[in-house]
Each structure stands twice: as C-alpha cells, then as structure tokens.
Design an enzyme around this catalytic site. Structure first.
Site, mmCIF file in Angstrom:
data_model
loop_
_atom_site.group_PDB
_atom_site.id
_atom_site.type_symbol
_atom_site.label_atom_id
_atom_site.label_comp_id
_atom_site.label_asym_id
_atom_site.label_seq_id
_atom_site.Cartn_x
_atom_site.Cartn_y
_atom_site.Cartn_z
ATOM 1 N N SER A 284 -10.045 -0.443 7.132
ATOM 2 C CA SER A 284 -9.252 -0.317 5.817
ATOM 3 C C SER A 284 -8.660 -1.469 5.092
ATOM 4 C CB SER A 284 -8.451 0.947 5.761
ATOM 5 O OG SER A 284 -9.015 1.934 5.498
ATOM 6 N N SER B 5 -9.762 2.206 3.009
ATOM 7 C CA SER B 5 -8.908 2.966 2.060
ATOM 8 C C SER B 5 -7.986 1.959 1.180
ATOM 9 C CB SER B 5 -8.215 3.886 2.783
ATOM 10 O OG SER B 5 -7.372 3.199 3.594
ATOM 11 N N LYS C 189 0.915 -1.327 0.040
ATOM 12 C CA LYS C 189 0.032 0.143 -0.020
ATOM 13 C C LYS C 189 0.756 1.218 0.178
ATOM 14 C CE LYS C 189 -3.813 1.959 2.693
ATOM 15 N NZ LYS C 189 -4.781 1.723 3.683
HETATM 16 N N1 GLN Z 1 -12.992 4.348 6.392
HETATM 17 C C1 GLN Z 1 -12.424 4.736 7.371
HETATM 18 C C2 GLN Z 1 -11.907 6.098 7.499
HETATM 19 O O1 GLN Z 1 -12.335 6.877 6.387
HETATM 20 C C3 GLN Z 1 -11.327 3.762 7.756
HETATM 21 C C4 GLN Z 1 -10.159 4.203 7.238
HETATM 22 C C5 GLN Z 1 -8.876 3.330 7.535
HETATM 23 O O2 GLN Z 1 -8.987 2.154 8.085
HETATM 24 N N2 GLN Z 1 -7.634 3.731 7.357
HETATM 25 O O3 GLN Z 1 -11.668 6.837 8.314
#
Ligand code: GLN
Length: 490
Positions: free
Chosen positions: A179, A155, A80
């Site tokens: 995410s 994400s 990532k």
């Molecule tokens: N969707 C969540 C956010 O927008 C989690 C994101 C993540 O786990 N990096 O914060």
C-alpha cells in the site's frame, strides 16, 4: 527562485532555517494549493488548517528566538487517515469510525512533530487499508494526478496523490501488502516500506499485524531518508518495534561492489511495457557499477494466495473490536446486545471489509485452520528461507513495483484481478524486508512506472542508498502537468 511547491522537503527546511521563507508562508502556500486542487483530486479527508497555522506561527517565533530547529522544520506532512493524531479524527475511510476522535498520537506522528514538521491533513485510503485503488473508501475515490480518470493505486492513494500533485512534500503511508509502494509507483513518487518493526505501529489502526508497516512517501529519495531518520526509533508501546537506534542514511551515487539479484523465472510473465522498463532499469543499475546475478525465488508465485489467507485471518481478529459498543458508530434501532453487534457491523463496514472478515473467519475456523491458515504460515516460513538463500549471493533484489501502470477508475471489478496487483509487493511484507519503489519511467500512456529494490532485513539504509543512486542517474521524476502553476487547472 522556484515556487515553494517545487522544492523538496530538504530544500524547504533549509530555506526556512536560513530565514528565506517563513513557516507561515509555507503553510499558507500549501493550504492554498489544497483549496485550489483537492476538490478534483480527492486526496484529503480532512485538512488541519487551524492546527497547522498555529504550529507554523510557533515555529516562526522559535526561529526568531534562535532556538535549534528540528530536521523537518516547517515541512508540511500529510498523514494517512489510519494513524492517530491526538484530538483529530481517525476514520480509516470507514463509516464505522466517522465520529472517532483519536485519544493519543501514533508514535510515528509524534516523532515527525517532534522534528517540527507541520501536519497538514489526513489522507484518503481504501477502507481500513484494504484495497489497491482507494476506490474502497467509504467517502470518495481519490484520482491519479497524472490522469484524473485513473486510480492513484491504494490503499495509501490519498497520500500518494497528495505528494505527486505537490499538495504536501511528504506523506505517511502504511504497507501491509504494497500500500505504500504500489500507489507511489502509479503516481510517480518514491515510497518506502521499512523492515518490519523499524517504525512503531503504535497508533496505527491494525489490519494485518504481522505485516503492517508505516513508511514515508515523497518525491525525492533524500526526503525519504530524512523522514526515516525522524520516524525509525524504538518505541516501548509496540512490542514488535526494533530496539535499535535510527540508522543514518548516507547517500551515494555509486553502486560499485553492489550485487543485485534478479528472480528471472518469477518474472517470466511480465507485460511487454513493464518488461521493457524493467530491462532498461537493470541497464541503468549496471551503468552505475552494479553487478547482477540470477536468484531463485520461484516460491513467490504463491505469495498472493498466502497473503490473502494470512492478512484476512489477522484482519478478522483485529476488526472484532469494532462492535458498536467500544468504538465508532452504534446501530440506533437495535435492541439486544446481539442485535447491536450485528447491525452496527452490517451498517458500518463496506463490502470489501466484510469480505475479508468472512474469509479470515473461514480460514481460522476449526475445520479449515490446518488446510489454510497453518499451511499458509508454513509456506510463509519457506519464503523467508528462500529470501535468505538469495541474499547469500546478492545485496538486494530487484522487481518491478507493479504488473501494470495505473488503471482506469472502476475498470477492475474482479477481486482476484485486483488482488494480483500486489504480486510484486507482497513478498517483502511476508518476509518483513525493507523495500522501496522509485520512479523508473513512463508507459505508453505517459503514466508513471516504478522499480522496486528489496533488501535483507535491517538493511534499510542500504536500500535507500541504492534507490538514491538510481534516482540521480535516471532523472525520471517529473511533475504532473495538471498541477503545475503554468498547467491548466483540471
Ligand atoms: N492491496 C492489498 C490489500 O488489499 C494491500 C493493502 C495494504 O498494503 N494495506 O490487502
């Protein structure tokens, strides 16, 4: 013989170790698949072709010389793009870091390379890992390999799509509120968020430091176990990293004597399709010998609110270092220092990131700190207690991974609706618990769904073992037809 892309990481490594295939052939096979499919999919921000081919050649020589090979020898792994690979770009899918080259390796990346993995590329994400659809990438959205009109989740959407489309057998994700698990569920693969501190965060660009955790994504639970044996080591550079040797991940198909907790009241409002899949999954667990008990986790209804206060507060402080002076781009026309800060941040950050910084600054401001930030911390502590009480009567807790299957690109415009995507994944981050999402079937549109297993802190190996038993019995892992050699290319 199967095609190389159909092999799991474990099978690839074994084939390489036995001399049935060279590391260079594996590297070329996957690079070719990326060339063929990734234009449409958008999983990668950068492909590390020369680096990968060099490493593959070196590995072939190492094997020919009879030297011992690492656990992940010749396995392509996608990283990532918020984790550092020394000398390569780390953009976090942000314009702010479009020219930023990492000066050192993230510990997790280094550990994978030490086990002879082949780093294949950097994957797309929501900018600074903020989002649930990968649409917040400053570059392009990633698509879901099961349906190119849908999002892969986020994400870590690039990492999930890359693995689901078999452009890499393993990828890394970071999970602050879901995410790893939400995109794994949307893409029909396995995603594991370890206990907070199990994998070092050194070299991961921080979002919410008390919540962030790196973990693996793969299409088999065995490959998750393999990756964890490589990544789950203590690290002197991360003060919150656990000081324990890696667990050994012994897998078994049996769930006899395992008690699974179900927070029935918290799950009252499940969508019918999710409900059906969830009940079917519980039956499967029972057929493997597991007992189920009801647990009280009603407090989790506040998890999304608590998470958005705390994660935004932490993000606003973590992102203060991006000021146009120390890292990344600098606004060209600005004259004074103040103007450089302001213009660089205005031009460099996207909408969602700015929103989080403003929200975070607000909840930390003198007048509101007690009402929001401190209160959220108190509720978080109560949630941790509620989990501890629940684990007195069970070994792990079962939840759906997501409230819906993958949604269409651009279909969620309301930020609150997007935030609610993480309602079932956020609790494990708030309490620092190990949690895995495993494929559990398909919805009526034939898009994947996942089930989540959440264990007590430090019980990472147990969580992975339960997931293995479920995976072996459910057999719901399939390949997206668009990305098989016989399927028509998109
Ligand atoms: N969707 C969540 C956010 O927008 C989690 C994101 C993540 O786990 N990096 O914060």
């Amino acid at each position: 013989m199967k095609n190389l892309y159909q092999l799991t990481a474990t099978e690839l490594r074994d084939a390489f170790a036995k001399g049935e295939v060279t590391a260079s052939a594996i590297a070329n096979h996957y690079l070719e698949r990326i060339r063929r499919y990734d234009k449409e999919l958008g999983a990668f921000l950068e492909v590390l072709e020369p680096r990968m081919l060099l490493k593959a050649e070196a590995l072939d020589k190492k094997r020919a010389a009879g030297k011992p090979l690492g656990k992940l020898a010749a396995v392509p792994i996608a990283i990532k793009d918020n984790m550092h690979i020394a000398g390569e770009m780390t953009t976090c899918a942000s314009r702010f870091l479009k020219n930023y080259r990492a000066p050192f390796d993230a510990t997790a990346v280094r550990l994978l390379e030490e086990q002879d993995a082949l780093l294949i590329g950097k994957t797309n994400l929501d900018e600074f890992a903020m989002g649930s659809s990968t649409e917040n990438s400053a570059y392009f959205p990633t698509k879901n390999p099961w349906n190119l009109h849908c999002t892969p989740g986020g994400s870590s959407g690039g990492s999930a799509a890359a693995v689901a489309a078999r452009l890499a057998p393993i990828s890394t994700g970071s999970d602050t509120g879901g995410s790893i698990r939400q995109p794994a569920s949307f893409c029909g693969i396995v995603g594991f968020k370890p206990t907070y501190g199990r994998v070092s965060r050194y070299g991961l660009v921080a979002f919410g430091s008390s919540l962030d955790q790196i973990g693996p994504m793969a299409y088999s639970v065995k490959d998750i176990a393999l990756s964890m044996e490589a990544m789950g080591h203590p690290c002197p550079h991360d003060a919150t990293c656990l000081d324990f040797p890696p667990e050994s991940y012994l897998l078994s198909r049996d769930l006899k004597d395992v008690k699974l907790g179900i927070p029935t009241r918290f799950l009252e409002k499940l969508q019918p399709e999710i409900q059906k899949n969830f009940l079917k999954s519980i039956d499967l667990f029972r057929s493997l010998g597991a007992k189920t008990v009801e647990v009280n986790l009603d407090l989790l209804q506040h998890a999304v609110a608590v998470y958005y206060i705390l994660s935004s507060a932490e993000a606003s402080t973590n992102l203060a270092r991006f000021d146009g002076i120390r890292y990344g781009i600098r606004a060209q026309k600005a004259k004074t220092l103040e103007e450089i800060y302001e213009a660089s941040r205005r031009e460099g950050f996207g909408r969602e990131v700015k929103k989080r910084i403003m929200l975070g600054t607000y909840v930390l401001s003198a007048g509101f700190q007690d009402a929001y930030y401190k209160k959220a911390q108190k509720v978080r502590a109560r949630m941790i207690e509620a989990f501890e009480i629940a684990y007195e009567s069970c070994d792990a807790i079962i939840l759906p991974s997501t409230p819906t299957g993958a949604f269409a690109l651009s279909s969620i415009q309301d930020p609150i609706a997007m935030y609610l995507q993480d309602i079932y994944t956020i609790p494990a981050n708030l309490a620092g618990l190990p949690a895995i999402s495993v494929p559990s079937g398909f919805d009526l549109r034939n898009l994947p769904l996942g089930i989540q297993i959440i264990g007590p802190q430090m019980c990472d190996a147990a969580v992975v073992r339960y997931a293995y038993a479920f995976e072996q019995a459910s057999q719901c892992i399939r390949m997206p037809p668009l990305f098989t050699e016989s399927g028509s290319a998109p």
